[in-house]
Design a protein around this motif. Structure first.
Motif, PDB file in Angstrom:
ATOM      1  N   ALA A  65       0.824  -1.206   0.000  1.00 16.80           N
ATOM      2  CA  ALA A  65       0.000   0.000   0.000  1.00 16.80           C
ATOM      3  C   ALA A  65       0.859   1.257   0.000  1.00 16.80           C
ATOM      4  CB  ALA A  65      -0.933  -0.004   1.209  1.00 16.80           C
ATOM      5  N   LEU A  66       1.983   1.226   0.718  1.00 20.84           N
ATOM      6  CA  LEU A  66       2.895   2.371   0.719  1.00 20.84           C
ATOM      7  C   LEU A  66       3.474   2.589  -0.679  1.00 20.84           C
ATOM      8  CD1 LEU A  66       4.727   1.571   4.064  1.00 20.84           C
ATOM      9  CD2 LEU A  66       3.222   3.535   3.657  1.00 20.84           C
ATOM     10  N   TYR A  67       3.816   1.494  -1.347  1.00 19.22           N
ATOM     11  CA  TYR A  67       4.341   1.582  -2.705  1.00 19.22           C
ATOM     12  C   TYR A  67       3.287   2.132  -3.665  1.00 19.22           C
ATOM     13  CZ  TYR A  67       5.707  -0.166  -7.342  1.00 19.22           C
ATOM     14  OH  TYR A  67       5.997  -0.278  -8.673  1.00 19.22           O
ATOM     15  N   THR A  68       2.081   1.618  -3.573  1.00 13.77           N
ATOM     16  CA  THR A  68       1.002   2.071  -4.445  1.00 13.77           C
ATOM     17  C   THR A  68       0.714   3.551  -4.250  1.00 13.77           C
ATOM     18  OG1 THR A  68       0.008  -0.137  -4.453  1.00 13.77           O
ATOM     19  CG2 THR A  68      -1.412   1.689  -5.095  1.00 13.77           C
ATOM     20  N   SER A  69       0.823   4.005  -3.006  1.00 12.56           N
ATOM     21  CA  SER A  69       0.537   5.415  -2.737  1.00 12.56           C
ATOM     22  C   SER A  69       1.557   6.335  -3.414  1.00 12.56           C
ATOM     23  CB  SER A  69       0.506   5.676  -1.227  1.00 12.56           C
ATOM     24  OG  SER A  69       1.798   5.596  -0.662  1.00 12.56           O
ATOM     25  N   ILE A  70       2.803   5.875  -3.553  1.00 10.86           N
ATOM     26  CA  ILE A  70       3.809   6.673  -4.255  1.00 10.86           C
ATOM     27  C   ILE A  70       3.435   6.814  -5.724  1.00 10.86           C
ATOM     28  CG2 ILE A  70       6.218   6.792  -4.996  1.00 10.86           C
ATOM     29  CD1 ILE A  70       6.962   5.335  -2.422  1.00 10.86           C
ATOM     30  N   LEU A  71       2.971   5.718  -6.325  1.00 12.21           N
ATOM     31  CA  LEU A  71       2.605   5.759  -7.740  1.00 12.21           C
ATOM     32  C   LEU A  71       1.432   6.691  -7.996  1.00 12.21           C
ATOM     33  CD1 LEU A  71       2.972   1.995  -8.723  1.00 12.21           C
ATOM     34  CD2 LEU A  71       4.705   3.802  -8.639  1.00 12.21           C
ATOM     35  N   ALA A  72       0.643   6.955  -6.950  1.00 11.42           N
ATOM     36  CA  ALA A  72      -0.531   7.830  -7.087  1.00 11.42           C
ATOM     37  C   ALA A  72      -0.230   9.280  -6.706  1.00 11.42           C
ATOM     38  CB  ALA A  72      -1.667   7.298  -6.220  1.00 11.42           C
ATOM     39  N   GLU A  73       1.016   9.565  -6.309  1.00 11.64           N
ATOM     40  CA  GLU A  73       1.354  10.900  -5.821  1.00 11.64           C
ATOM     41  C   GLU A  73       1.319  11.947  -6.924  1.00 11.64           C
ATOM     42  OE1 GLU A  73       4.512   9.786  -2.237  1.00 11.64           O
ATOM     43  OE2 GLU A  73       5.203  10.733  -4.084  1.00 11.64           O
ATOM     44  N   ALA A  74       0.903  13.135  -6.541  1.00 12.41           N
ATOM     45  CA  ALA A  74       1.061  14.321  -7.373  1.00 12.41           C
ATOM     46  C   ALA A  74       1.841  15.308  -6.532  1.00 12.41           C
ATOM     47  CB  ALA A  74      -0.291  14.902  -7.771  1.00 12.41           C
ATOM     48  N   PRO A  75       3.132  15.531  -6.793  1.00 15.47           N
ATOM     49  CA  PRO A  75       3.950  16.402  -5.943  1.00 15.47           C
ATOM     50  C   PRO A  75       3.346  17.789  -5.784  1.00 15.47           C
ATOM     51  CG  PRO A  75       5.325  15.216  -7.486  1.00 15.47           C
ATOM     52  CD  PRO A  75       3.906  14.950  -7.888  1.00 15.47           C
ATOM     53  N   THR A  76       3.373  18.280  -4.555  1.00 18.55           N
ATOM     54  CA  THR A  76       2.850  19.601  -4.253  1.00 18.55           C
ATOM     55  C   THR A  76       3.990  20.528  -3.899  1.00 18.55           C
ATOM     56  OG1 THR A  76       2.639  19.150  -1.898  1.00 18.55           O
ATOM     57  CG2 THR A  76       0.773  18.537  -3.305  1.00 18.55           C
ATOM     58  N   ARG A 104       9.573   6.950 -10.569  1.00 22.30           N
ATOM     59  CA  ARG A 104      10.545   6.078 -11.248  1.00 22.30           C
ATOM     60  C   ARG A 104      11.421   5.355 -10.240  1.00 22.30           C
ATOM     61  NH1 ARG A 104      15.611   6.219 -14.232  1.00 22.30           N
ATOM     62  NH2 ARG A 104      15.918   8.474 -14.055  1.00 22.30           N
ATOM     63  N   ALA A 105      11.795   6.047  -9.166  1.00 21.13           N
ATOM     64  CA  ALA A 105      12.608   5.396  -8.136  1.00 21.13           C
ATOM     65  C   ALA A 105      11.843   4.251  -7.486  1.00 21.13           C
ATOM     66  CB  ALA A 105      13.019   6.419  -7.083  1.00 21.13           C
ATOM     67  N   ALA A 106      10.575   4.472  -7.188  1.00 22.50           N
ATOM     68  CA  ALA A 106       9.771   3.427  -6.549  1.00 22.50           C
ATOM     69  C   ALA A 106       9.605   2.218  -7.467  1.00 22.50           C
ATOM     70  CB  ALA A 106       8.406   3.986  -6.159  1.00 22.50           C
ATOM     71  N   ARG A 107       9.303   2.465  -8.731  1.00 27.81           N
ATOM     72  CA  ARG A 107       9.124   1.347  -9.676  1.00 27.81           C
ATOM     73  C   ARG A 107      10.424   0.562  -9.832  1.00 27.81           C
ATOM     74  NH1 ARG A 107       6.027   5.359 -12.636  1.00 27.81           N
ATOM     75  NH2 ARG A 107       3.803   4.784 -12.624  1.00 27.81           N
ATOM     76  N   GLY A 108      11.534   1.296  -9.960  1.00 27.58           N
ATOM     77  CA  GLY A 108      12.817   0.615 -10.091  1.00 27.58           C
ATOM     78  C   GLY A 108      13.152  -0.198  -8.857  1.00 27.58           C
ATOM     79  N   GLY A 109      12.896   0.363  -7.685  1.00 28.22           N
ATOM     80  CA  GLY A 109      13.134  -0.363  -6.448  1.00 28.22           C
ATOM     81  C   GLY A 109      12.269  -1.602  -6.335  1.00 28.22           C
ATOM     82  N   TYR A 110      11.011  -1.449  -6.716  1.00 31.10           N
ATOM     83  CA  TYR A 110      10.081  -2.594  -6.646  1.00 31.10           C
ATOM     84  C   TYR A 110      10.562  -3.741  -7.535  1.00 31.10           C
ATOM     85  CZ  TYR A 110       5.756  -5.287  -6.947  1.00 31.10           C
ATOM     86  OH  TYR A 110       4.827  -6.298  -6.903  1.00 31.10           O
ATOM     87  N   ASP A 111      10.895  -3.419  -8.774  1.00 34.34           N
ATOM     88  CA  ASP A 111      11.374  -4.462  -9.690  1.00 34.34           C
ATOM     89  C   ASP A 111      12.655  -5.104  -9.170  1.00 34.34           C
ATOM     90  OD1 ASP A 111       9.244  -3.887 -11.347  1.00 34.34           O
ATOM     91  OD2 ASP A 111      10.420  -2.648 -12.732  1.00 34.34           O
ATOM     92  N   GLN A 112      13.531  -4.295  -8.609  1.00 35.36           N
ATOM     93  CA  GLN A 112      14.782  -4.816  -8.066  1.00 35.36           C
ATOM     94  C   GLN A 112      14.514  -5.733  -6.877  1.00 35.36           C
ATOM     95  OE1 GLN A 112      17.587  -1.666  -7.350  1.00 35.36           O
ATOM     96  NE2 GLN A 112      19.247  -3.074  -6.838  1.00 35.36           N
ATOM     97  N   GLY A 113      13.577  -5.345  -6.018  1.00 37.08           N
ATOM     98  CA  GLY A 113      13.226  -6.178  -4.873  1.00 37.08           C
ATOM     99  C   GLY A 113      12.696  -7.530  -5.298  1.00 37.08           C
TER     100      GLY A 113
END
Length: 304
Positions: free
Chosen positions: A74-85, A283-292
């Motif tokens: 869920a923490l990972y998914t929330s990053i993918l849904a982020e819109a930086p403020t 991109r960092a989160a996706r790369g980390g996820y795939d690496q994990g």
């Protein structure tokens, strides 16, 4: 306040089976580490169940996040849904307003270059941060920003250590649930960069000034897994022994088995001054996820 303060690991008499060490790496590092943990978890390796979780700078945010009530997926998914403020644009260790990654590096590199040793560096960087703080009359909103990132405001029952540096004395500090400091304040202190974070009458700075990744705090644990966004590189002189390789050698000499995970080629380019930019997070989160997910099979025997 019963704050543990030390620069040497033998003053932290801990022991156990597994330690998870989460190093700093700005906005990108926070996302990459969460991605790695989520990828490992989804592939059957749950590193969140460590006997101790040690967090530094943006890694302290991850330590508080993963030991709360929200699962890694869920923490990972929330990053993918982020819109930086605008409020979030800055270092994982800055206070709003925006902090330039290059200006932070220039500021801190100059202090490091003028310092004689780690203790001198911590005193100098604390004094410089306090001077900036005195010249800046604007109120900090950093606590609010940090609190919004944490799923739980309370320390977990699981052992969590969060590093910082006392800006006035230059002494290293390690917060835990017995320190008399709230979890949000401990994380805000560990992630504070060019201006110190206030807890009561005290002022604190980024935990990476203690000893980079602070993996030495895992001394006494049989298996140590270190997640290192910046790949173990150190801006400190090699003779100071602040680098990850020295810490890993010390742990292994004391009998620990140690594994490290650093970004692979898909995300390594994110970890420079741009690591403070929230635009790097997905991109960092996706790369980390795939690496994990890729590393899970090779780490399963080590961790279990």
């Amino acid at each position: 306040m019963n704050t543990t303060s030390s620069s040497t690991p033998h003053l932290h008499p801990t022991s156990g089976e597994r330690a998870l060490v989460l190093a700093g790496g700005g906005a990108a590092g926070n996302a990459w580490v969460l991605g790695v943990i989520a990828g490992l978890s989804d592939a059957g390796v749950d590193v969140v169940d460590a006997d101790v979780v040690i967090g530094t700078s943006s890694g302290s945010t991850v330590a508080a996040q993963i030991t709360g009530d929200t699962p890694p997926a869920a923490l990972y998914t929330s990053i993918l849904a982020e819109a930086p403020t605008a409020a979030d644009r800055g270092s994982a260790g800055a206070r709003a307003p925006i902090l330039s990654g290059q200006s932070y590096l220039d500021w801190s590199n100059a202090i490091i270059a003028s310092s004689a040793d780690p203790s001198d560096m911590r005193r100098r960087i604390g004094a410089a941060a306090l001077e900036r703080d005195a010249a800046d009359g604007s109120p900090t909103r950093w606590r609010e920003i940090v609190a919004a990132r944490l799923p739980n405001a309370h320390w977990p029952q699981q052992r969590v250590l969060i590093t910082a540096v006392d800006a006035r004395s230059g002494e290293p500090v390690v917060f835990d649930r017995d320190s008399g400091v709230e979890l949000v304040d401990a994380v805000a202190a560990s992630t504070s960069a060019m201006t110190p974070y206030r807890i009561g009458e005290n002022r604190y700075l980024n935990g990476s000034y203690r000893r980079g990744e602070n993996a030495d705090l895992a001394l006494g644990y049989r298996r140590v897994l270190v997640l290192v966004p910046f790949g173990g590189r150190s801006r400190m002189p090699a003779t100071w022994g602040m680098d990850l390789a020295t810490q890993v050698a010390e742990l292994r000499a004391a009998g620990s088995r140690v594994e490290t995970i650093v970004p692979d080629a898909t995300t390594a380019d994110l970890f420079d001054a741009n690591a403070l930019d929230p635009a790097t997070r997905q991109r960092a989160a996706r790369g980390g996820y795939d690496q994990g997910r890729t590393l899970a099979a090779s780490l399963a025997g080590f961790w279990r």
